[in-house]
Design an enzyme around this catalytic site. Structure first.
Site, PDB file in Angstrom:
ATOM      1  N   LYS A 130       0.873  -1.189   0.000  1.00 15.78           N
ATOM      2  CA  LYS A 130       0.000   0.000   0.000  1.00 15.78           C
ATOM      3  C   LYS A 130       0.899   1.224   0.000  1.00 15.78           C
ATOM      4  O   LYS A 130       2.005   1.185   0.546  1.00 15.78           O
ATOM      5  CB  LYS A 130      -0.868   0.014   1.274  1.00 15.78           C
ATOM      6  N   ASP A 170      -6.996   4.271  -4.515  1.00 15.48           N
ATOM      7  CA  ASP A 170      -7.631   4.104  -3.201  1.00 15.48           C
ATOM      8  C   ASP A 170      -8.265   5.472  -2.927  1.00 15.48           C
ATOM      9  O   ASP A 170      -8.509   6.230  -3.869  1.00 15.48           O
ATOM     10  CB  ASP A 170      -6.594   3.688  -2.141  1.00 15.48           C
TER      11      ASP A 170
HETATM   12  N1  GLU Z   1      -7.314   0.090  -2.898  1.00 14.61           N
HETATM   13  C1  GLU Z   1      -8.074  -1.095  -3.205  1.00 14.61           C
HETATM   14  C2  GLU Z   1      -8.085  -2.017  -2.009  1.00 14.61           C
HETATM   15  O1  GLU Z   1      -8.094  -1.559  -0.887  1.00 14.61           O
HETATM   16  C3  GLU Z   1      -7.608  -1.753  -4.504  1.00 14.61           C
HETATM   17  C4  GLU Z   1      -6.188  -2.166  -4.562  1.00 14.61           C
HETATM   18  C5  GLU Z   1      -5.729  -2.631  -5.929  1.00 14.61           C
HETATM   19  O2  GLU Z   1      -6.541  -2.694  -6.842  1.00 14.61           O
HETATM   20  O3  GLU Z   1      -4.546  -2.932  -6.045  1.00 14.61           O
HETATM   21  O4  GLU Z   1      -8.144  -3.208  -2.119  1.00 14.61           O
END
Ligand code: GLU
Length: 451
Positions: A130, A170
């Site tokens: 992340k 996100d």
């Molecule tokens: N931010 C989204 C999550 O919390 C998607 C992450 C992604 O697609 O890599 O899963």
């Protein structure tokens, strides 16, 4: 004889707290998983001997960097950027980028930790990561956002890659920001690769990526209800948030015959007793995304709706609830209120929206409660499918992708049953998701030895 880490749960958590001072969100996320994993590994010596839980709760790497940019008035601004690469035992690091003033190292560590189990649950080969920044996109011009994204990527590019780490969107990062970051990555590296997901359809993106998180959370909810012989027809739903996840969750609830009563943003929530229908959802999407407006304006547009400032919507009686805004938005008291008002199921569209007290209350009340790592995995699942399409230099049809998303959500529900079915009519989805996600990553780590 190997030294094992047969410490008890409080001692383990003390260690986590000591090693991560002031990182409350990260400690909370580790505790929620460790509560279930401790029981599961009690008789599994190898996980202890290899210190697997201790290792998963220590990110592989945390990269922190300065992001300088110039605002429209010519002022030099300085933000902090991060990428947390938590674990790549089962695939390249994968997880979104968040731009919001509440972003800290603790928040990103919790999100990367959660993402590791979520991604494992999808069944696709993706590790957990992340990233983000405390940059606040609110009130910024498009040019300012572009300059910030370019500066952010100018450092981030050296840490990512299609087989290394694949970021996505996100909170605060949507298609526009992904475009600016992809453009800068391509410019610096001179490579056109699937290094980010959530891309535009013309340049390697996937159909239904935008809808996937919200739709997936409702598919999971429908699966939980079906396991009890019920469905969404005629059920009332309380939803928080009004971004991508919330509006698409609302859309799918409506499609499956439910009635959506609320949506919210940081200013408060709107309650529409007549139901938030598809045309109203379309208005919210346009208002929040294109006009960057406030949810309270809904009441000027649609009569009969009311706005409550500074509050979350959990006091509105409902059959099902979907927290789709952000972490720790549903507290112990809210959980009590929901259960007392007759709510039978909760599906988390956001990451860790329910605090520990709330989770404990839902478990205690034995209602159907799907944690984010299971319920909101649809988004990253379609990101995984976007990666496959990029690697194969092809694109699947909408119908194919819809089916794959549904199959993946069904698969996650099944995995949760494997470890969460308590045999007395109660399914502990938190336990099911934690154990199924942990086991897959842990077994891969065992295969690699001490690394
Ligand atoms: N931010 C989204 C999550 O919390 C998607 C992450 C992604 O697609 O890599 O899963």
């Amino acid at each position: 004889m190997a030294v094992s880490d047969h410490v008890d749960f409080p001692t383990f958590m003390e260690g986590v707290k000591k090693r991560n001072p002031g990182q409350d969100e990260f400690v909370q996320a580790v505790q929620e998983v460790a509560e279930d994993i401790f029981d599961f590994i009690a008789d599994k010596e190898e996980y202890h001997a290899q210190q697997i839980l201790r290792r998963i709760a220590e990110p592989d790497r945390v990269v922190s960097f300065r992001v300088c940019w110039e605002d429209d008035a010519g002022n030099i601004r300085v933000q902090r950027g991060w990428r947390v690469q938590n674990n790549n035992a089962i695939g390249p690091y994968k997880g979104g980028i968040r731009f919001h003033p509440s972003v800290t190292e603790s928040v990103l560590k919790f999100l990367a930790f959660e993402q590791t189990f979520k991604n494992a649950l999808t069944g696709l080969p993706m590790g957990g990561g992340k990233g983000g920044s405390n940059f606040n996109p609110k009130g910024k011009s498009v040019r300012e956002i572009m300059r910030f994204c370019q500066s952010f990527m100018t450092e981030l590019y050296r840490h990512i890659g299609a087989d290394v780490d694949v970021p996505a969107g996100d909170i605060g990062v949507g298609g526009r920001e992904i475009g600016f970051m992809f453009g800068q990555y391509k410019r610096i590296t001179n490579e056109f690769t699937g290094v980010l997901t959530g891309k535009g359809l013309e340049w390697g993106g996937s159909l239904i990526r935008t809808e996937a998180t919200g739709y997936g959370a409702v598919y999971f909810l429908a699966n939980m209800l079906a396991a009890k012989g019920q469905d969404l027809v005629g059920k009332t739903a309380v939803i928080s948030g009004s971004g991508n996840v919330a509006t698409h969750a609302a859309e799918k609830i409506v499609q499956l015959g439910g009635k959506v009563l609320t949506l919210s943003d940081s200013g408060g929530f709107i309650h529409d007793p007549d139901g938030i229908t598809q045309d109203k959802i379309d208005w919210v999407k346009a208002h929040k995304t294109h006009r960057r407006g406030r949810i309270e304006d809904y009441c000027d547009e649609f009569k009969g709706a009311s706005f409550t400032a500074g509050k979350t919507p959990w006091g509105v009686p409902c059959d099902v609830a979907l927290p789709c805004a952000t972490q720790n938005e549903l507290l112990g008291e809210d959980a009590k209120t929901l259960v007392a008002n007759g709510c039978i199921a909760v599906s988390e569209g956001a990451n860790m929206p329910t605090n520990l007290e709330g989770v404990h209350h839902f478990k205690h009340a034995k209602i159907m409660f799907a944690p984010g790592k299971a319920a909101n995995a649809g988004g990253v699942a379609v990101s995984g499918l976007e990666m496959s399409q990029n690697s194969g230099r092809r694109s699947w049809s909408e119908a194919e992708l819809q089916q794959m998303l549904k199959d993946i959500m069904d698969g996650i529900h099944k995995s949760c049953l494997t470890y969460g079915d308590q045999g007395n009519g109660y399914i502990d989805y938190v336990k099911g998701a934690n154990i199924a996600g942990f086991k897959k990553v842990a077994d891969a780590m065992l295969a690699f030895g001490v690394v």
